[in-house]
Design a protein around this motif. Sequence first.
Motif, short mmCIF file in Angstrom:
data_model
loop_
_atom_site.label_atom_id
_atom_site.label_comp_id
_atom_site.label_asym_id
_atom_site.label_seq_id
_atom_site.Cartn_x
_atom_site.Cartn_y
_atom_site.Cartn_z
N GLU A 1 0.82 -1.21 0.00
CA GLU A 1 0.00 0.00 0.00
C GLU A 1 0.85 1.25 0.00
O GLU A 1 0.58 2.23 -0.70
N GLU A 2 1.96 1.19 0.79
CA GLU A 2 2.83 2.37 0.85
C GLU A 2 3.53 2.61 -0.48
O GLU A 2 3.68 3.75 -0.91
N ARG B 1 2.33 1.81 -3.32
CA ARG B 1 1.31 2.37 -4.19
C ARG B 1 1.11 3.84 -3.87
O ARG B 1 1.00 4.67 -4.76
N GLY B 2 1.10 4.10 -2.58
CA GLY B 2 0.86 5.48 -2.13
C GLY B 2 1.91 6.45 -2.66
O GLY B 2 1.60 7.59 -3.02
N SER C 1 -1.22 1.63 -9.50
CA SER C 1 -2.39 1.29 -8.67
C SER C 1 -3.29 0.27 -9.36
O SER C 1 -4.16 -0.32 -8.76
#
Lengths: 275, 243, 243
Positions: free
Chosen positions: C187-188, C190-191, C197
Amino acid sequence: MTAEILSFETGRPAEVHDGEPSLVVDVEGYEGPLDLLLTLARQQKVDLAKISILALADQYLIFIEAARKIRLELAADYLVMAAWLAFLKSRLLLPEPATPDGPSAEEMATALANRLRRLEAIREAANRLMNRPQLRRDIFPRGNPEQIAEIRHPRFTATLFDLLTAYAAQRQQRVLANVHLVKRTVWSLSEARASLERLIGIAEEWSCLDDYLLSYVVDPSQKATVFASSFAAALELVREGEMELNQKEAFAPLYFRKRPPQASGAMPAPGLSVE
Amino acid sequence: MASLAEKRMDDAEDRPVEAGTEVAARPEELRLLEALLFASDEPIDQAALAKRMPDGVDIKAALAQLQAEYAPRGVNLVRVANKWTFRTAGDLSWLMTRESTETRRLSRAAIEVLAIIAYHQPVTRAEIEEIRGVITSKGTLDVLLETGWIRPRGRRKTPGRPLTFGTTEAFLSQFSLEALGDLPGLEELRGTGLLDSRLPSAFSVPTPSDDTTLRDDEDPLDDGDTLELLLAPAAEPEGGGGG
Amino acid sequence: MASLAEKRMDDAEDRPVEAGTEVAARPEELRLLEALLFASDEPIDQAALAKRMPDGVDIKAALAQLQAEYAPRGVNLVRVANKWTFRTAGDLSWLMTRESTETRRLSRAAIEVLAIIAYHQPVTRAEIEEIRGVITSKGTLDVLLETGWIRPRGRRKTPGRPLTFGTTEAFLSQFSLEALGDLPGLEELRGTGLLDSRLPSAFSVPTPSDDTTLRDDEDPLDDGDTLELLLAPAAEPEGGGGG
């Protein structure tokens, strides 16, 4: 007079070629008018501080005259100096004007004497310098120095950003590559139809679709997609009247054949007829 | 002694094991220092030596001791340009001449210009010419620059921005000078006032200096300055065309 | 000749005048020999020395004496291939090395391999290659091992018993990570936009761990494992020859 002028040739400290004839006014050998003046001054054999500038000027002018008589090319510097010395000489001989503007003749003479002293001093210094022990002439360094080996320790650098970028880029690249491979294993409808069209070109009699497909599709993992696409394509071909399909019951093997030119319904199918 | 040494020579390819008794008590730091200094043909400064030596060694004292030890030998420890190096003894030049590769013979003009640069630095070409009373040919400066003994330092902050020249560390090394203050006859020259009366008072330079920091009246060399350009007569209008 | 040299010595201020008294009686030929040997750019044999030395000198004896004199010093007179030369004493060879550090950037390939080891450890070379899709050259692993950021952990319990690699504490300190778990997850990543994404839902990023205890499928390293052996391609047949 000429002989007197040339006698100081022998007194010159350096760089006068020994083999030269003695009766030559050799302006070439002098490093400019100041050098010539200094050489002439040495002839007076007195301390430069006490030198008679008047006598020096005379000697210089005589030398230049002699040089001109034998039509030596004289550099302008020498002539300028001669003119200046002639001027200085006349000033020195005449009584000083009551209101002198600029330096007096005495001051000018002293300045000239100082320039000569300065040149002589630096020459003396140069001589002493050159007489010092010189490297690789008189004294020598270690001839065969030993190399100091350099041991290099690498310090590697990389940032966390480098690391994460590299990781994300690689993983992503691989995933995209996988998706691509999956695409290739999926039987598209058109692929299935093209295959079936090739098949029905052979099958005049009822044939089992499954057998064909299984022999056609080597990779068992592709079975599902092949069947799905083929079934859809088969329905399409039946609708277009290109082939006939037959299945005895649900989930039973499918049979197909090329549709005979005029046999619409003439030949009863073994089971459920799709039309 | 000879026979003992001979025996040593025969079996010891490298070096005899036991030491002469008279130097047995010699401090180890002298061994380290002489090894370091012997290995290099370039002078080494005290700071660099200290970096390579064990902590707590009085380098200065050790160097003085080493210098005294080697003074009577055929190889002496000398200080040039404030650095230390071993050199063959000056009185042995007669022995060493064959070692010498063709030594540079400087012209009289070049020697004079070199001396003026050494004693008057930083000095411009025009100032050199004022002392000599003659144009300095480009060839003379070329030859001197080629020796590596002089260098252009900067540009004088006067119209025309003439180059200033000074001597290099190689100059000190060449003439075995510890510093410019050891130039022969410098004291006498200073005493006569002949060094400083020459220049206008604004540029009064009582002592020569090869300190690399520029004087107040000097600008740094321009980025585009190359030796070719530097020595072109055009750069110093007051110098005139090379004679 | 001698008088000239003497005069030169007089204005050379860099030489201390007094000599050590104990060597006052040292024969002149030793001075000559040491100067010749010092200045020569290659070892000299006895015959060549004899040619340069004054007549009547017992060169062999003088060399022996000089050798004995220098034996305890930091510089020794040694004979190499029947020729003589000064050399740094063998026990001081450490002085003749200088250590320096140079900063080097890791290659792209090395960073990629390092990243995969960090996230997927314990991981074998074959697994790294599967993820990267290219063969890993031995040089890349060598460099990474040299950084000290990765280490071989053990051997995977599969045919061929390939090595497993993991990261070290030095890795954490290089990248200012308190623990390996601080590496950003899916997730990080992707962030921060590093990962697209739109990746398929099956896509996952492992939760890395550098726990030193071996996994169930890992064997400890063998006693005989050395880096040389560890990295030999033969140890990992599935790795193939380095491309």
